[in-house]
Design an enzyme around this catalytic site. Structure first.
Site, PDB file in Angstrom:
ATOM      1  N   SER A 100      19.825  13.155 -22.499  1.00 27.95           N
ATOM      2  CA  SER A 100      19.309  10.718 -22.110  1.00 27.95           C
ATOM      3  C   SER A 100      20.026  10.867 -20.971  1.00 27.95           C
ATOM      4  O   SER A 100      20.176  10.134 -20.772  1.00 27.95           O
ATOM      5  CB  SER A 100      19.853  10.754 -23.076  1.00 27.95           C
ATOM      6  OG  SER A 100      21.081  10.752 -24.010  1.00 27.95           O
TER       7      SER A 100
ATOM      8  N   ASN B 299      25.944   8.555 -33.297  1.00 30.59           N
ATOM      9  CA  ASN B 299      25.241   7.325 -32.988  1.00 30.59           C
ATOM     10  C   ASN B 299      25.564   5.486 -34.063  1.00 30.59           C
ATOM     11  O   ASN B 299      24.764   5.246 -33.239  1.00 30.59           O
ATOM     12  CB  ASN B 299      24.456   7.632 -35.298  1.00 30.59           C
ATOM     13  CG  ASN B 299      23.988   8.953 -35.219  1.00 30.59           C
ATOM     14  OD1 ASN B 299      24.044   9.843 -34.244  1.00 30.59           O
ATOM     15  ND2 ASN B 299      24.105   9.588 -36.525  1.00 30.59           N
TER      16      ASN B 299
ATOM     17  N   THR C 233     -11.611 -26.321 -19.379  1.00 32.42           N
ATOM     18  CA  THR C 233     -11.324 -25.419 -20.656  1.00 32.42           C
ATOM     19  C   THR C 233     -12.854 -24.316 -20.340  1.00 32.42           C
ATOM     20  O   THR C 233     -13.217 -24.584 -19.184  1.00 32.42           O
ATOM     21  CB  THR C 233     -11.952 -26.069 -21.682  1.00 32.42           C
ATOM     22  OG1 THR C 233     -13.001 -26.765 -21.459  1.00 32.42           O
ATOM     23  CG2 THR C 233     -10.426 -26.974 -21.628  1.00 32.42           C
ATOM     24  N   HIS C 234     -12.907 -23.330 -20.992  1.00 32.55           N
ATOM     25  CA  HIS C 234     -13.991 -22.239 -20.924  1.00 32.55           C
ATOM     26  C   HIS C 234     -13.920 -21.940 -18.853  1.00 32.55           C
ATOM     27  O   HIS C 234     -14.787 -21.903 -17.764  1.00 32.55           O
ATOM     28  CB  HIS C 234     -15.509 -22.684 -20.759  1.00 32.55           C
ATOM     29  CG  HIS C 234     -15.031 -22.792 -22.544  1.00 32.55           C
ATOM     30  ND1 HIS C 234     -15.349 -22.316 -23.482  1.00 32.55           N
ATOM     31  CD2 HIS C 234     -14.854 -24.437 -22.887  1.00 32.55           C
ATOM     32  CE1 HIS C 234     -15.113 -22.578 -24.116  1.00 32.55           C
ATOM     33  NE2 HIS C 234     -14.759 -24.396 -24.092  1.00 32.55           N
TER      34      HIS C 234
ATOM     35  N   SER D 128      -4.095  -7.939   4.775  1.00 34.56           N
ATOM     36  CA  SER D 128      -4.954  -6.938   4.697  1.00 34.56           C
ATOM     37  C   SER D 128      -4.979  -4.927   5.954  1.00 34.56           C
ATOM     38  O   SER D 128      -4.942  -5.591   7.172  1.00 34.56           O
ATOM     39  CB  SER D 128      -7.076  -7.078   4.373  1.00 34.56           C
ATOM     40  OG  SER D 128      -7.810  -5.641   4.561  1.00 34.56           O
TER      41      SER D 128
ATOM     42  N   LYS E 223      -7.536 -11.701   6.164  1.00 28.76           N
ATOM     43  CA  LYS E 223      -6.676 -12.011   4.529  1.00 28.76           C
ATOM     44  C   LYS E 223      -5.497 -11.965   3.748  1.00 28.76           C
ATOM     45  O   LYS E 223      -4.252 -11.796   5.725  1.00 28.76           O
ATOM     46  CB  LYS E 223      -7.112 -10.673   4.090  1.00 28.76           C
ATOM     47  CG  LYS E 223      -8.894  -9.725   3.494  1.00 28.76           C
ATOM     48  CD  LYS E 223      -9.540 -10.916   2.816  1.00 28.76           C
ATOM     49  CE  LYS E 223      -9.279 -11.218   1.121  1.00 28.76           C
ATOM     50  NZ  LYS E 223      -9.734  -9.345   0.703  1.00 28.76           N
TER      51      LYS E 223
ATOM     52  N   ASN F 136      -3.873 -12.350   1.117  1.00 26.41           N
ATOM     53  CA  ASN F 136      -3.399 -11.902  -0.510  1.00 26.41           C
ATOM     54  C   ASN F 136      -2.710 -12.119  -1.170  1.00 26.41           C
ATOM     55  O   ASN F 136      -1.125 -12.623  -0.586  1.00 26.41           O
ATOM     56  CB  ASN F 136      -3.770  -9.986  -0.218  1.00 26.41           C
ATOM     57  CG  ASN F 136      -5.593  -9.885   0.257  1.00 26.41           C
ATOM     58  OD1 ASN F 136      -6.015 -11.015  -0.041  1.00 26.41           O
ATOM     59  ND2 ASN F 136      -5.120  -9.473   0.602  1.00 26.41           N
TER      60      ASN F 136
ATOM     61  N   GLU G 278      -0.803 -11.136  -8.391  1.00 24.38           N
ATOM     62  CA  GLU G 278      -1.662  -9.760  -8.819  1.00 24.38           C
ATOM     63  C   GLU G 278      -0.514  -8.980  -9.706  1.00 24.38           C
ATOM     64  O   GLU G 278      -0.897  -8.344 -10.592  1.00 24.38           O
ATOM     65  CB  GLU G 278      -2.377  -9.643  -7.422  1.00 24.38           C
ATOM     66  CG  GLU G 278      -3.713 -10.449  -7.016  1.00 24.38           C
ATOM     67  CD  GLU G 278      -4.365 -10.274  -6.373  1.00 24.38           C
ATOM     68  OE1 GLU G 278      -5.357  -9.756  -6.468  1.00 24.38           O
ATOM     69  OE2 GLU G 278      -3.583  -9.973  -5.438  1.00 24.38           O
TER      70      GLU G 278
HETATM   71  N1  ARG Z   1      22.025  10.498 -26.924  1.00 27.10           N
HETATM   72  C1  ARG Z   1      21.343   9.787 -28.497  1.00 27.10           C
HETATM   73  C2  ARG Z   1      20.487   8.445 -28.165  1.00 27.10           C
HETATM   74  O1  ARG Z   1      20.673   7.691 -27.395  1.00 27.10           O
HETATM   75  C3  ARG Z   1      22.967   9.529 -28.743  1.00 27.10           C
HETATM   76  C4  ARG Z   1      22.842   9.512 -30.378  1.00 27.10           C
HETATM   77  C5  ARG Z   1      23.052  11.196 -30.376  1.00 27.10           C
HETATM   78  N2  ARG Z   1      23.397  11.491 -31.798  1.00 27.10           N
HETATM   79  C6  ARG Z   1      23.041  12.749 -32.369  1.00 27.10           C
HETATM   80  N3  ARG Z   1      23.312  12.126 -33.607  1.00 27.10           N
HETATM   81  N4  ARG Z   1      22.570  13.801 -31.619  1.00 27.10           N
HETATM   82  O2  ARG Z   1      20.199   8.480 -29.313  1.00 27.10           O
END
Ligand code: ARG
Length: 489
Positions: free
Chosen positions: A42, A129, A174-175, A296, A302, A304, A309
């Site tokens: 990650s 964790n 409204t509407h 454009s 144009k 825009n 948007e």
């Molecule tokens: N990269 C993990 C997350 O964002 C970190 C926690 C990982 N914990 C584990 N037990 N693998 O959740």
């Protein structure tokens, strides 16, 4: 991955893994499969938590030493090195190693590379964790405060513009049909009220989130004598979380913030719909600055409203991210499951999106000019004074339903006679519909009279609108011309 760099390519990974261990290497005899490792990593998402991770580790180390869990001199060395790593990352002399599994692994590996066994002491009494929850919350506390500042800045800009146009008549709809005349100032304040609720939603979510998970371990607490009160206070949290399992399983704050972001983005989207309509030739109420519009490639004439948007279009992301988070959590057994790693990409994207949109919308509105004549002219001709004619009769004692009918019949008379305003009827013609009409009816029918007659609390009368501006400024302590907040990557 939307705001993250592309994941590592084959080969880069193995080069990166050379001589390295994963945090859990002791359990498995074999090196992880390359594709599988990259899939579960990650780092490209959570690398933005690196400073928070280091901050959390420094406080954890200090507590470990105070509690006699690691030697004091080791703690001093660890703290100095963590600080050095933070500084090197900030000045660019060190970059996050993207072959690491996640930001926590990266920081511990870097520390261990530099300090050997001392680096291996930092994770005592901690699990990734609770660590990831801490990093995430620390980041969100800061990011949330910045976002609140951006909402306040937009509110202040809108209040400035509302003050400028407190007497600029325009149709209220409204509407999407002309309903009753209002002022642009009044309309802009309606937007500010929505933003004020956004601000309160963000603050509320941030307050509830403000409990420190550090020391919860994997899910059950720790058998080491950790001082959770100390680390929570040191890290600026209101209190430690109550229950270790809840600490690592809870993602309510992510849903709440994603929800606040989605609602805020929906508000911006609705404001932008107004802007797009107003900028059209059909309305002609608003002239976008050339700096805040695009042309454009084929149609030379144009100009825009692309920015409006695009802000409107990005609301899809904010809604999608909220649904993704809710869906992510729906089937997750307590406590931590790897699915939870998916939380950050969605929430980061929502916060990045709403943050940039708040800033873009503010710049666009600050630079727009409004066409008073066009807006005022649009108040005339749609019979938006018909309610006022009915209310005139109510003041003379006629029951409202009857007054409504009389006014509707007069509107029909006008249409039959090719007239576009009730004021074009003669007094005799009006009296033929109700003898209660007197000469002063004509004073009550102009757009400015209709607006200023609405003096009820919350009404559109000029003075009442000024009062609302003052209330919003005092409530939010929003002085005029708040300085713009910087864009955060
Ligand atoms: N990269 C993990 C997350 O964002 C970190 C926690 C990982 N914990 C584990 N037990 N693998 O959740």
């Amino acid at each position: 991955m939307r705001y993250a760099d592309a994941p590592l390519k084959r080969g880069e990974f193995m080069a990166g893994m050379e001589g390295k261990e994963v945090l859990w290497g002791g359990r498995t005899a074999e090196k992880p499969n390359e594709e599988a490792f990259i899939f579960q990593a990650s780092i490209c998402i959570d690398k933005r938590l690196v400073q928070d991770d280091i901050h959390g580790s420094r406080v954890h180390v200090s507590m470990l030493s105070k509690q006699g869990i690691i030697p004091q001199d080791t703690a001093v060395v660890l703290d100095a090195e963590l600080l050095r790593i933070a500084e090197e990352l900030a000045n660019g002399s060190l970059v996050v190693d993207e072959s690491a599994e996640d930001v926590h692994s990266f920081v511990e590996a870097e520390l261990t590379r530099r300090l050997g066994d001392a680096g291996r002491m930092v994770h005592a009494g901690r699990s990734r964790n609770d660590q990831v929850m801490l990093d995430f919350k620390l980041y969100l506390k800061q990011r949330g405060a910045e976002l609140c500042g951006q909402i306040e800045a937009l509110m202040a800009t809108l209040l400035d513009r509302a003050e400028e146009y407190v007497d600029a008549l325009m149709p209220g709809y409204t509407h999407l049909q002309r309903a009753q005349p209002v002022t642009l100032g009044f309309h802009l304040i309606a937007w500010v009220c929505a933003l004020e609720r956004d601000l309160s939603r963000f603050r509320d979510a941030l307050f509830r989130m403000d409990e420190c998970p550090l020391g919860s371990g994997a899910l059950a607490g720790s058998d080491l004598p950790l001082d959770r009160e100390e680390t929570a206070a040191h890290l600026g949290f209101r209190a430690p979380t109550l229950n270790a399992m809840d600490s690592v399983a809870d993602r309510d704050f992510a849903i709440e913030l994603a929800s606040a972001a989605a609602i805020c983005q929906i508000h911006l989207s609705r404001f932008c719909e107004d802007v797009v309509l107003w900028a059209s030739a059909e309305f002609g109420f608003l002239d976008l600055s050339e700096k805040w519009s695009t042309g454009s490639s084929i149609m030379p004439q144009k100009k825009n409203p692309d920015f409006a948007e695009l802000i409107r279009g990005k609301s899809g992301r904010a809604v999608g991210n909220l649904v993704a988070l809710l869906t992510l959590l729906k089937g997750i057994p307590y406590a931590y499951d790897k699915d939870l790693q998916e939380d950050k990409d969605s929430l980061f994207d929502s916060l990045d999106t709403v943050s940039v949109c708040l800033q873009m919308f503010r710049g666009m509105i600050a630079a727009s000019s409004f066409n008073r004549e066009r807006m005022e002219t649009a108040c005339i001709g749609g019979f938006s004074e018909a309610t006022d004619a009915a209310d005139y009769l109510v003041r003379k004692g006629l029951p409202f339903r009857k007054a409504h009918e009389v006014s509707a019949l007069i509107v029909r008379d006008c249409i039959d006679a090719g007239q576009s305003r009730i004021g074009e009827r003669t007094l005799e013609e009006l009296q033929a519909r109700s003898p209660l009409f007197e000469a002063d009816i004509f004073d009550a029918l102009s757009p400015v009279a209709c607006v200023n007659a609405r003096k009820t609390l919350g009404g559109t009368a000029f003075d009442e609108t000024r009062r609302q501006i003052a209330v919003l400024r005092t409530r939010g302590r929003l002085s005029s011309k708040t300085a713009p907040s910087p864009i955060r990557k």
